[in-house]
Design a protein around this motif. Structure first.
Motif: not given
Length: 116
Positions: A46-72
């Motif tokens: 959620d946080l990553f996706e909200r941040w990504r949507a605010m970028q000038d070119e959301p599709d150019d954001v490195d998708p690996s930054l959106g990784a999650v760890d459900p066990q964190a």
């Protein structure tokens, strides 16, 4: 296979710990709120996706930054005049750093990091 890491973090002034973008920033009142916000930021996109949507070119954001760890897991406690937080996750430091900076800006410090 990802390596689980235990990040030992410190926040000097939790009352002023806010990220640069108010709509993405932590807005809690205590260490338990902070731990819950950080844990959610690591477990959910959620946080990553909200941040990504605010970028000038959301599709150019490195998708690996959106990784999650459900066990964190995250926990925090007041210690003297600061807040100590423990974060256990298999996310790399570059992702942890990015999410912490979104949530609480530069008010955090990495004290130590070890294999969990």
């Amino acid at each position: 296979m990802a390596i689980r890491s235990h990040y030992y973090l410190s926040v000097a002034d939790l009352a002023r710990a806010r990220g640069p973008v108010p709509t993405l920033s932590y807005d809690g009142a205590g260490p338990n709120d902070l731990a819950a916000a950080v844990q959610n930021a690591m477990r959910s996109p959620d946080l990553f996706e909200r941040w990504r949507a605010m970028q000038d070119e959301p599709d150019d954001v490195d998708p690996s930054l959106g990784a999650v760890d459900p066990q964190a897991t995250a926990s925090a406690r007041v210690s003297d005049l600061h807040t100590d937080m423990d974060l256990i996750t298999d996310l790399p430091m570059r992702i942890v750093r990015h999410r912490l900076n979104l949530l609480i800006g530069n008010s955090w410090q990495l004290r130590d990091m070890r294999q969990a």
